[in-house]
Design a protein around this motif. Structure first.
Motif, PDB file in Angstrom:
ATOM      1  N   LYS A 165       1.466   4.484 -19.051  1.00 29.96           N
ATOM      2  CA  LYS A 165       2.834   5.013 -19.132  1.00 29.96           C
ATOM      3  C   LYS A 165       3.319   5.223 -17.707  1.00 29.96           C
ATOM      4  CE  LYS A 165       5.518   8.723 -21.192  1.00 29.96           C
ATOM      5  NZ  LYS A 165       5.482   9.865 -22.122  1.00 29.96           N
ATOM      6  N   SER A 166       4.493   4.650 -17.393  1.00 28.70           N
ATOM      7  CA  SER A 166       5.025   4.813 -16.046  1.00 28.70           C
ATOM      8  C   SER A 166       6.538   4.916 -16.088  1.00 28.70           C
ATOM      9  CB  SER A 166       4.586   3.641 -15.159  1.00 28.70           C
ATOM     10  OG  SER A 166       5.606   2.729 -14.955  1.00 28.70           O
ATOM     11  N   ASN A 167       7.099   5.468 -15.016  1.00 29.53           N
ATOM     12  CA  ASN A 167       8.552   5.620 -14.982  1.00 29.53           C
ATOM     13  C   ASN A 167       9.275   4.336 -14.579  1.00 29.53           C
ATOM     14  OD1 ASN A 167       8.142   5.524 -12.224  1.00 29.53           O
ATOM     15  ND2 ASN A 167       8.635   7.675 -11.867  1.00 29.53           N
ATOM     16  N   PHE A 168       8.538   3.257 -14.258  1.00 33.08           N
ATOM     17  CA  PHE A 168       9.214   1.992 -13.975  1.00 33.08           C
ATOM     18  C   PHE A 168       8.909   0.900 -15.008  1.00 33.08           C
ATOM     19  CE2 PHE A 168       5.797   1.265 -10.507  1.00 33.08           C
ATOM     20  CZ  PHE A 168       4.971   0.499 -11.330  1.00 33.08           C
ATOM     21  N   THR A 169       8.305   1.280 -16.138  1.00 27.68           N
ATOM     22  CA  THR A 169       7.973   0.290 -17.171  1.00 27.68           C
ATOM     23  C   THR A 169       9.208  -0.490 -17.598  1.00 27.68           C
ATOM     24  OG1 THR A 169       6.121   1.620 -17.986  1.00 27.68           O
ATOM     25  CG2 THR A 169       6.987  -0.040 -19.482  1.00 27.68           C
TER      26      THR A 169
ATOM     27  N   GLY B 102       0.810  -1.215   0.000  1.00 30.79           N
ATOM     28  CA  GLY B 102       0.000   0.000   0.000  1.00 30.79           C
ATOM     29  C   GLY B 102       0.840   1.261   0.000  1.00 30.79           C
ATOM     30  N   ILE B 103       2.152   1.116  -0.229  1.00 33.40           N
ATOM     31  CA  ILE B 103       3.029   2.287  -0.365  1.00 33.40           C
ATOM     32  C   ILE B 103       3.198   2.527  -1.863  1.00 33.40           C
ATOM     33  CG2 ILE B 103       5.292   3.281   0.133  1.00 33.40           C
ATOM     34  CD1 ILE B 103       3.504   2.788   2.625  1.00 33.40           C
ATOM     35  N   ILE B 104       2.594   3.595  -2.349  1.00 37.01           N
ATOM     36  CA  ILE B 104       2.571   3.879  -3.787  1.00 37.01           C
ATOM     37  C   ILE B 104       3.955   4.277  -4.269  1.00 37.01           C
ATOM     38  CG2 ILE B 104       1.537   5.336  -5.588  1.00 37.01           C
ATOM     39  CD1 ILE B 104      -0.354   3.256  -4.121  1.00 37.01           C
ATOM     40  N   GLU B 105       4.390   3.640  -5.365  1.00 33.85           N
ATOM     41  CA  GLU B 105       5.705   3.941  -5.931  1.00 33.85           C
ATOM     42  C   GLU B 105       5.673   5.155  -6.846  1.00 33.85           C
ATOM     43  OE1 GLU B 105       8.289   0.666  -7.317  1.00 33.85           O
ATOM     44  OE2 GLU B 105       6.511  -0.563  -6.930  1.00 33.85           O
ATOM     45  N   THR B 106       4.621   5.228  -7.644  1.00 29.48           N
ATOM     46  CA  THR B 106       4.544   6.295  -8.638  1.00 29.48           C
ATOM     47  C   THR B 106       3.119   6.378  -9.169  1.00 29.48           C
ATOM     48  OG1 THR B 106       5.601   7.182 -10.646  1.00 29.48           O
ATOM     49  CG2 THR B 106       5.132   4.821 -10.630  1.00 29.48           C
ATOM     50  N   LEU B 107       2.848   7.440  -9.908  1.00 30.16           N
ATOM     51  CA  LEU B 107       1.582   7.560 -10.636  1.00 30.16           C
ATOM     52  C   LEU B 107       1.821   7.124 -12.076  1.00 30.16           C
ATOM     53  CD1 LEU B 107       0.161  10.997  -9.434  1.00 30.16           C
ATOM     54  CD2 LEU B 107      -0.535   8.709  -8.711  1.00 30.16           C
ATOM     55  N   GLY B 108       0.845   6.432 -12.644  1.00 29.48           N
ATOM     56  CA  GLY B 108       0.886   6.077 -14.054  1.00 29.48           C
ATOM     57  C   GLY B 108      -0.204   6.828 -14.779  1.00 29.48           C
ATOM     58  N   SER B 109       0.016   7.086 -16.058  1.00 29.78           N
ATOM     59  CA  SER B 109      -0.968   7.791 -16.880  1.00 29.78           C
ATOM     60  C   SER B 109      -1.544   6.813 -17.905  1.00 29.78           C
ATOM     61  CB  SER B 109      -0.296   8.956 -17.597  1.00 29.78           C
ATOM     62  OG  SER B 109      -1.181   9.561 -18.508  1.00 29.78           O
ATOM     63  N   ILE B 110      -2.857   6.751 -17.980  1.00 29.90           N
ATOM     64  CA  ILE B 110      -3.502   5.865 -18.953  1.00 29.90           C
ATOM     65  C   ILE B 110      -3.406   6.489 -20.337  1.00 29.90           C
ATOM     66  CG2 ILE B 110      -5.671   4.777 -19.654  1.00 29.90           C
ATOM     67  CD1 ILE B 110      -6.376   4.629 -16.679  1.00 29.90           C
ATOM     68  N   THR B 111      -2.783   5.751 -21.261  1.00 33.75           N
ATOM     69  CA  THR B 111      -2.596   6.264 -22.622  1.00 33.75           C
ATOM     70  C   THR B 111      -3.563   5.645 -23.619  1.00 33.75           C
ATOM     71  OG1 THR B 111      -0.874   4.633 -23.083  1.00 33.75           O
ATOM     72  CG2 THR B 111      -0.155   6.784 -22.221  1.00 33.75           C
ATOM     73  N   ASN B 112      -4.154   4.499 -23.247  1.00 35.99           N
ATOM     74  CA  ASN B 112      -5.104   3.871 -24.159  1.00 35.99           C
ATOM     75  C   ASN B 112      -5.999   2.894 -23.397  1.00 35.99           C
ATOM     76  OD1 ASN B 112      -6.323   3.439 -26.615  1.00 35.99           O
ATOM     77  ND2 ASN B 112      -4.791   1.990 -27.368  1.00 35.99           N
ATOM     78  N   LEU B 113      -7.232   2.774 -23.833  1.00 40.86           N
ATOM     79  CA  LEU B 113      -8.193   1.796 -23.300  1.00 40.86           C
ATOM     80  C   LEU B 113      -8.866   1.127 -24.487  1.00 40.86           C
ATOM     81  CD1 LEU B 113      -9.403   4.510 -21.019  1.00 40.86           C
ATOM     82  CD2 LEU B 113      -9.234   2.277 -19.997  1.00 40.86           C
ATOM     83  N   ILE B 114      -8.853  -0.199 -24.494  1.00 42.88           N
ATOM     84  CA  ILE B 114      -9.493  -0.932 -25.584  1.00 42.88           C
ATOM     85  C   ILE B 114     -10.466  -1.939 -24.977  1.00 42.88           C
ATOM     86  CG2 ILE B 114      -9.165  -2.528 -27.518  1.00 42.88           C
ATOM     87  CD1 ILE B 114      -6.370  -1.285 -27.879  1.00 42.88           C
TER      88      ILE B 114
ATOM     89  N   LYS C  71      -8.865   7.757 -20.727  1.00 45.08           N
ATOM     90  CA  LYS C  71      -7.556   8.117 -21.249  1.00 45.08           C
ATOM     91  C   LYS C  71      -7.090   9.404 -20.556  1.00 45.08           C
ATOM     92  CE  LYS C  71      -5.334   8.267 -25.749  1.00 45.08           C
ATOM     93  NZ  LYS C  71      -5.535   8.287 -27.183  1.00 45.08           N
ATOM     94  N   SER C  72      -5.832   9.466 -20.172  1.00 45.39           N
ATOM     95  CA  SER C  72      -5.182  10.589 -19.484  1.00 45.39           C
ATOM     96  C   SER C  72      -5.414  10.591 -17.977  1.00 45.39           C
ATOM     97  CB  SER C  72      -5.581  11.950 -20.062  1.00 45.39           C
ATOM     98  OG  SER C  72      -5.204  12.018 -21.419  1.00 45.39           O
ATOM     99  N   ASP C  73      -6.278   9.701 -17.464  1.00 46.45           N
ATOM    100  CA  ASP C  73      -6.418   9.604 -16.008  1.00 46.45           C
ATOM    101  C   ASP C  73      -5.131   9.049 -15.408  1.00 46.45           C
ATOM    102  OD1 ASP C  73      -9.000  10.554 -15.964  1.00 46.45           O
ATOM    103  OD2 ASP C  73      -9.947   8.593 -15.672  1.00 46.45           O
ATOM    104  N   PHE C  74      -4.917   9.370 -14.149  1.00 44.30           N
ATOM    105  CA  PHE C  74      -3.763   8.847 -13.420  1.00 44.30           C
ATOM    106  C   PHE C  74      -4.216   7.730 -12.486  1.00 44.30           C
ATOM    107  CE2 PHE C  74      -2.276  13.011 -14.675  1.00 44.30           C
ATOM    108  CZ  PHE C  74      -0.974  12.737 -15.081  1.00 44.30           C
ATOM    109  N   VAL C  75      -3.323   6.757 -12.273  1.00 50.34           N
ATOM    110  CA  VAL C  75      -3.582   5.660 -11.344  1.00 50.34           C
ATOM    111  C   VAL C  75      -2.388   5.510 -10.406  1.00 50.34           C
ATOM    112  CG1 VAL C  75      -5.196   4.344 -12.778  1.00 50.34           C
ATOM    113  CG2 VAL C  75      -2.748   3.966 -13.033  1.00 50.34           C
TER     114      VAL C  75
END
Length: 194
Positions: free
Chosen positions: A27-31, A4-16, A76-80
């Motif tokens: 898209k994330s900085n640890f991909t 439950g310790i969040i590492e980073t925020l990711g941005s949704i670039t596509n939903l199918i 799309k563009s939401d953060f998680v």
């Protein structure tokens, strides 16, 4: 297993949409550190990496996940909030989190206090989930301590660092969040209801 310790925020670039499923590309900085079949918590929902392309990766949410979480309402563009599974031997800085969302809740109040912000959430009683004062709760993947525990409602006090580094900075009154109740509390509750 997560903390439950969040590492980073990711941005949704596509939903199918694919039949009853949704494929989310994030898209994330640890991909670059991920691999296919790895589990990653997305707003507290454990999803499996099925594809990696440069700094983006894809996961699939099935109908069961979409029915019980807020994943299906993302755009799309939401953060998680993102967290990779914990490594054996690491410190458990949050609490034991399975990545299995129990239900959603609605943010019913946000109140600024001296140095923190109090978020209050209301949840449906039908699943008989409970919180306890000073117990653990996971809200959209974030390990937090319950304050002001009431029947089907609780609050959490969020420090500025957590607001800045999680999706709490985007939460508004009326928004839906994912809840994972404390696993130990769930077992105790189940045993006492037998």
């Amino acid at each position: 297993m997560f903390t439950g310790i969040i590492e980073t925020l990711g941005s949704i670039t596509n939903l199918i949409k694919d039949q009853d499923n949704i494929h989310l590309t994030i898209k994330s900085n640890f991909t670059h550190e991920l691999k296919i079949d790895q589990s990653v918590a997305h707003n507290g929902v454990c999803l499996t990496v099925v594809d990696i392309n440069n700094d983006e990766y894809t996961v699939t949410a099935i109908k069961e996940t979409l029915d019980k979480t807020n994943i299906g309402s993302l755009s799309k563009s939401d953060f998680v909030n993102l967290e990779r599974g914990m490594k054996l031997g690491d410190r458990l800085d949050g609490h034991i989190v399975q990545g299995h969302v129990d239900q959603t809740a609605t943010c019913v109040n946000i109140k600024k206090e001296n140095g923190s912000t109090i978020f209050t959430f209301n949840y449906d009683p039908k699943n008989k989930n409970i919180t306890i004062e000073k117990g653990s709760i996971t809200v959209s993947g974030v390990s937090l301590t319950v304050v002001n525990s009431k029947q089907n409602e609780f609050s959490v006090a969020i420090i500025p660092y957590t607001i800045e580094n999680t999706t709490f900075k985007y939460i508004k009154k009326g928004d839906i969040v994912n809840l994972e109740f404390d696993v130990i509390g769930k077992y105790v509750s189940r045993l006492t209801n037998l």
